[in-house]
Design a protein around this motif. Structure first.
Motif, PDB file in Angstrom:
ATOM      1  N   CYS A  95      60.883 -42.595  60.612  1.00 50.32           N
ATOM      2  CA  CYS A  95      61.024 -44.002  60.224  1.00 50.32           C
ATOM      3  C   CYS A  95      62.410 -44.488  60.599  1.00 50.32           C
ATOM      4  CB  CYS A  95      60.824 -44.122  58.720  1.00 50.32           C
ATOM      5  SG  CYS A  95      61.207 -45.748  58.083  1.00 50.32           S
ATOM      6  N   TRP A 134      50.139 -35.735  56.606  1.00 46.43           N
ATOM      7  CA  TRP A 134      50.278 -36.547  55.397  1.00 46.43           C
ATOM      8  C   TRP A 134      50.077 -35.668  54.172  1.00 46.43           C
ATOM      9  CZ3 TRP A 134      52.462 -41.046  55.916  1.00 46.43           C
ATOM     10  CH2 TRP A 134      52.288 -41.792  57.081  1.00 46.43           C
ATOM     11  N   VAL A 156      57.378 -40.671  59.129  1.00 46.86           N
ATOM     12  CA  VAL A 156      55.968 -40.337  59.318  1.00 46.86           C
ATOM     13  C   VAL A 156      55.876 -38.825  59.485  1.00 46.86           C
ATOM     14  CG1 VAL A 156      53.925 -40.615  60.765  1.00 46.86           C
ATOM     15  CG2 VAL A 156      55.449 -42.564  60.368  1.00 46.86           C
ATOM     16  N   VAL A 178      56.014 -47.041  58.521  1.00 47.52           N
ATOM     17  CA  VAL A 178      55.306 -45.908  57.920  1.00 47.52           C
ATOM     18  C   VAL A 178      54.122 -46.406  57.090  1.00 47.52           C
ATOM     19  CG1 VAL A 178      55.533 -43.894  56.418  1.00 47.52           C
ATOM     20  CG2 VAL A 178      57.451 -44.585  57.860  1.00 47.52           C
ATOM     21  N   GLU A 217      51.140 -47.213  59.170  1.00 42.23           N
ATOM     22  CA  GLU A 217      50.377 -46.032  59.566  1.00 42.23           C
ATOM     23  C   GLU A 217      49.455 -45.574  58.432  1.00 42.23           C
ATOM     24  OE1 GLU A 217      50.202 -44.406  62.544  1.00 42.23           O
ATOM     25  OE2 GLU A 217      51.306 -46.155  63.255  1.00 42.23           O
TER      26      GLU A 217
END
Length: 493
Positions: free
Chosen positions: A9, A391, A387, A92, A95
């Motif tokens: 980011c 995740w 990012v 971010v 996304e």
């Protein structure tokens, strides 16, 4: 085609020194105004981590009620830093929104394919035979999880219960359970038998042997060791924990889980690959069964319950194995067509499942905000800001002392909608070998998906941040947490 991308980011120049993000200097402690004398103490004013016990002792002087004189200038400084982080995180968050949209589309398709309607919310009593809604819910969950079948039941007490039911349904005396991704989550220790009360029927007491592969120095699966880890004919279950749990390691990606399945099956195709999917649902566009896992298990008071499910858990995977799990949950012979569930609960399960991608996305945003802010404060965070490659619903923050963990969790608790007046304390709780501290003032008891921070009191003293129905709740919670943390750091110095 993946919707995710890697990178960092962008951060504002004013936050960097020679290209490195510099922590801000701790703020001075705010002035404290003496609290009024209290004559009545409500149950639960100070709470041990043991959720079943509520202390009634008089809190220490100054700890009862809001005793801090708010300084508009000082409070605004913390808030401004948080919202500055949020502004920098806009790419971010975009996304995350793309990921949410893809998963909402998948859930919506499953609901449409199975023609879910109001008639599925009738519920059942007693044995629960012929409950169309429960059967449809199982089918919808199976499609979403990329599995042949699923068992989504309120009778599961927790994710640990769902995982244990799956393991007991497959393993028999003389079999071996192999943990592929290092040491499992703390509550699995008593299920396996590496810790716990003798005579309670752990897997090891039933004659199941246990072995685990250590992680690499980077906290990754040891791929070379895995290539020869399976003992054909003996290793019956290869267990993979997707999330970091209470370990300082990255969350596993779906690609890594798929790679592990291939390596395991190449050694013995009869090995059952089970995946602890807690905190993993909807953090990718695919789930473990999509890449070959035989069983995936999780809790409905985490991601897939959308923060509104009142309890329960699920197991998804091969149809023959799901039948065995049902026999373990209930009794052999009862089958999968059982388990009474009230209509109101069924509706909430359906609605929570539909909301789950959105609430999971908000939790991911909240975690990215916490990571960015606490990184700027000088603490190690996993995943790192920006990012991430994978995740993660969980953001681990290494605070380096018991006092800092306690201060952070108390700051979080003050912003919880339920029990904001409670002062979290480290203590022993069921299923954990170490003292644990919890900040989790939630509407559903133990629903870490709502917003929580917790961790075992052991070196290197890491607090694990989870959940958040909207990322702005984390923005507000971090104001109190960071202020409390700065005061604790100032005391250390």
């Amino acid at each position: 085609m993946s919707l995710l991308r890697t990178g960092r980011c962008p951060t504002a120049i004013r936050h960097t020194v020679d290209g490195q993000i510099a922590p801000l200097a701790p703020l001075a402690a705010r002035p404290v105004v003496a609290a009024p004398t209290r004559t009545v103490i409500a149950h639960g004013e100070r709470r041990s981590a043991n959720r079943t016990k509520w202390a009634t002792a008089e809190p220490p002087s100054g700890a009862a009620g809001p005793a801090v004189a708010e300084s508009p200038v000082r409070e605004q400084t913390v808030a401004e830093q948080i919202w500055d982080c949020a502004q920098d995180l806009a790419p971010v968050f975009t996304e995350v929104d793309r990921l949410v949209a893809a998963n909402v589309r998948k859930v919506q398709k499953a609901f449409r394919d199975h023609r879910i309607g109001p008639h599925h919310f009738q519920g059942s009593t007693g044995y629960g035979h012929g409950d169309l809604g429960r059967e449809a819910l199982d089918s919808v969950m199976a499609q979403i999880m990329g599995a042949e079948a699923a068992l989504m039941r309120v009778q599961f007490v927790s994710g640990t219960h769902a995982i244990a039911s799956a393991l007991y349904s497959v393993l028999r005396p003389g079999d071996e359970m192999l943990a592929v991704a290092g040491h499992p989550y703390d509550t699995m220790e008593e299920v396996i038998g590496t810790r716990g009360t003798p005579g309670h029927g752990s897997l090891m007491e039933w004659g199941v042997s246990y072995r685990e592969l250590g992680l690499t120095s980077e906290g990754r699966i040891d791929w070379e060791a895995l290539k020869t880890a399976v003992v054909p004919g003996k290793t019956k279950v290869a267990h993979i924990q997707r999330s970091c749990g209470y370990a300082l390691r990255p969350t596993l990606s779906i690609d890594e889980i798929g790679k592990a399945v291939q390596i395991i099956k190449a050694q013995d195709p009869n090995v059952v690959v089970t995946v602890d999917n807690c905190y993993g649902e909807f953090t990718d566009t695919r789930e473990p069964c999509d890449v070959g896992a035989d069983l995936a298990m999780g809790s409905l008071i985490k991601n897939p319950g959308g923060t509104i499910a009142p309890g329960g858990g699920y197991v998804a995977g091969r149809a023959d194995l799901i039948g065995a799990v049902a026999a373990r949950l209930y009794a052999p012979g009862i089958g999968i067509d059982a388990g009474g569930v009230p209509g109101s609960t069924l509706r909430i399960f359906f609605q929570g499942l539909f909301l789950a991608p959105q609430t999971t996305g908000e939790a991911l945003k909240g975690g990215r905000l916490a990571a960015e802010l606490l990184h700027r404060e000088g603490f190690t965070v996993i995943p790192a800001p920006g990012v991430p490659d994978v995740w993660s619903m969980i953001t681990a923050v290494e605070l380096r002392s018991r006092e800092r963990m306690t201060a952070f969790c108390r700051g979080i608790q003050r912003t919880c909608p339920i029990g904001s007046y409670i002062t979290p304390e480290p203590g022993v709780t069921a299923g954990y070998g170490d003292e644990v501290i919890f900040a989790d003032g939630t509407f559903i008891d133990g629903s870490t998906a709502e917003l929580s921070a917790d961790g075992p009191i052991r070196a290197p003293y890491v607090v694990y941040c989870q959940g958040g129905t909207h990322w702005t709740h984390w923005a507000l919670a971090l104001e109190g947490a960071v202020t409390s943390l700065r005061e604790a750091v100032a005391k250390d110095n």
